[in-house]
Design an enzyme around this catalytic site. Structure first.
Site, PDB file in Angstrom:
ATOM      1  N   ILE A 137       0.839  -1.198   0.000  1.00 56.11           N
ATOM      2  CA  ILE A 137       0.000   0.000   0.000  1.00 56.11           C
ATOM      3  C   ILE A 137       0.875   1.249   0.000  1.00 56.11           C
ATOM      4  CG2 ILE A 137      -1.741   1.314   1.262  1.00 56.11           C
ATOM      5  CD1 ILE A 137      -2.718  -1.390   2.414  1.00 56.11           C
ATOM      6  N   ASP A 140      10.035   1.969   7.662  1.00 53.67           N
ATOM      7  CA  ASP A 140       9.475   0.635   7.814  1.00 53.67           C
ATOM      8  C   ASP A 140      10.370  -0.201   8.718  1.00 53.67           C
ATOM      9  OD1 ASP A 140       7.241  -0.936   5.863  1.00 53.67           O
ATOM     10  OD2 ASP A 140       8.594  -2.228   6.984  1.00 53.67           O
ATOM     11  N   ALA A 181      -4.661   3.213   7.490  1.00 54.36           N
ATOM     12  CA  ALA A 181      -4.227   1.889   7.937  1.00 54.36           C
ATOM     13  C   ALA A 181      -5.161   1.332   9.003  1.00 54.36           C
ATOM     14  CB  ALA A 181      -2.786   1.968   8.435  1.00 54.36           C
ATOM     15  N   ARG A 182      -4.891   1.639  10.263  1.00 58.93           N
ATOM     16  CA  ARG A 182      -5.715   1.207  11.382  1.00 58.93           C
ATOM     17  C   ARG A 182      -5.783   2.337  12.413  1.00 58.93           C
ATOM     18  NH1 ARG A 182      -7.413  -2.214   8.516  1.00 58.93           N
ATOM     19  NH2 ARG A 182      -7.489  -4.480   8.846  1.00 58.93           N
ATOM     20  N   ASP A 234      -9.483   7.886   7.693  1.00 61.94           N
ATOM     21  CA  ASP A 234     -10.431   6.886   7.206  1.00 61.94           C
ATOM     22  C   ASP A 234     -10.651   5.779   8.225  1.00 61.94           C
ATOM     23  OD1 ASP A 234     -12.096   5.790   5.059  1.00 61.94           O
ATOM     24  OD2 ASP A 234     -10.586   4.212   4.935  1.00 61.94           O
ATOM     25  N   GLU A 258     -14.842   1.999  15.777  1.00 62.28           N
ATOM     26  CA  GLU A 258     -15.659   2.222  14.585  1.00 62.28           C
ATOM     27  C   GLU A 258     -17.018   1.543  14.757  1.00 62.28           C
ATOM     28  OE1 GLU A 258     -13.408   0.940  11.176  1.00 62.28           O
ATOM     29  OE2 GLU A 258     -11.833   2.417  11.509  1.00 62.28           O
ATOM     30  N   HIS A 302     -14.070   4.399   6.998  1.00 67.24           N
ATOM     31  CA  HIS A 302     -13.290   3.200   6.656  1.00 67.24           C
ATOM     32  C   HIS A 302     -13.664   2.736   5.244  1.00 67.24           C
ATOM     33  CE1 HIS A 302     -10.955  -0.309   8.643  1.00 67.24           C
ATOM     34  NE2 HIS A 302     -10.702  -0.269   7.337  1.00 67.24           N
TER      35      HIS A 302
END
Length: 302
Positions: free
Chosen positions: A148, A167, A227-228, A252, A257, A276
């Site tokens: 992604i 990363d 992502a989260r 998002d 949620e 989301h």
């Protein structure tokens, strides 16, 4: 292989027949949230999303293969899966394109002040903005340089941005100017104009972006999370937006949620809020089915 399919992916009759033709016996369950009405002892493979949030994986005595329809592994008991030697695949690459496009859309929404023009259009107001920004020449830091993140980098490079990846693994990727290890994150954040989160949620990354991280950013920096939600301490982000510690956010995903209707985020002007939804794209179904078949055949041939 006796294979359990769930409604997490919408199969056509032709697709189910094709999976059968590979030598699989199919069992289908529409709603993963319901307790299974049969004994799953002899189920050898599962293609699912959140099935094991509602059904105990330990009841699947013969399980040796899992294909997730999600990119993340945070909805399955990974320790148990690894302990039992169960082969697991995620939806790697399936949602990367729509998510990357969505991230760019959100960034441009803030940079080009589209809400300002939209409101003026509704009220037939002819008014210029003299404070529009540009992406060219700016620096983007993408935290999570996997599939992604690479797709986001590819698109931001087209805007003549400098794109840095951060990363756990410093792999080479032609769409990044460079990829640094996580211990360089604070250094890279200091000069970031745009920060995009695309890394997985785990014990190491949970709550990674907190008050201290936001204070490292420029006053006009844009923060993007596709992502989260658990990667971010939400109250710290709200404070950073309200206090103008950062310039804006594209969000998002959230800690809980759906986002509570009383959350302050709904009323923060410089925050783009979506439910989301970034993973949705017209090419997902084809990519997901192709990946399912590819991984089934790989597993069969191992």
């Amino acid at each position: 292989m006796k294979l359990l399919l769930t409604g997490a992916f919408k199969y056509s009759e032709e697709q189910i027949e094709y999976i059968k033709s590979l030598g699989n016996e199919i069992v289908f369950v529409q709603d993963e949230r319901e307790k299974l009405s049969f004994n799953p002892d002899d189920i050898e493979g599962v293609i699912c999303n959140g099935l094991f949030l509602y059904n105990d994986i330990k009841d699947f005595k013969s399980l040796k293969y899992i294909q997730l329809t999600s990119a993340g592994f945070d909805r399955v008991p990974l320790d148990y899966i690894n302990e039992k030697g169960i082969k697991i695949f995620n939806a790697r690459g399936v949602y990367s394109i729509p998510m990357a496009e969505f991230a760019v859309c959100g960034i441009l929404n803030l940079i080009k002040q589209t809400d300002f023009f939209y409101e003026n259009k509704k009220n037939a107001i002819w008014e210029k903005s003299r404070t529009l920004g540009e992406l060219a020449g700016k620096k983007a830091v993408i935290v999570g340089a996997g599939n992604i993140g690479g797709e986001v980098a590819k698109r931001l490079r087209a805007f003549d941005m400098q794109v840095i990846g951060v990363d756990l693994y410093t792999n080479e990727n032609p769409y990044f100017d460079r990829v640094e290890s996580l211990d360089m994150l604070d250094f890279e954040l200091n000069a970031a104009d745009v920060v995009v989160l695309t890394l997985p949620l785990n014990e190491q990354t949970k709550g990674m972006f907190n008050k201290a991280k936001f204070e490292l950013l420029k006053k006009d920096a844009i923060f993007v999370n596709i992502a989260r939600g658990g990667l971010v301490v939400e109250n710290d982000l709200i404070s950073a937006l309200k206090d103008n510690t950062i310039g804006g956010a594209v969000l998002d995903v959230f800690e809980s949620e759906p986002l509570d209707e009383k959350s302050e985020l709904w009323n923060i002007e410089n925050a783009v809020i979506t439910p989301h939804n970034s993973f949705v794209g017209c090419g997902n179904s084809k990519r997901m089915f192709n990946l399912i078949i590819e991984n089934l055949e790989q597993f069969k041939n191992e």
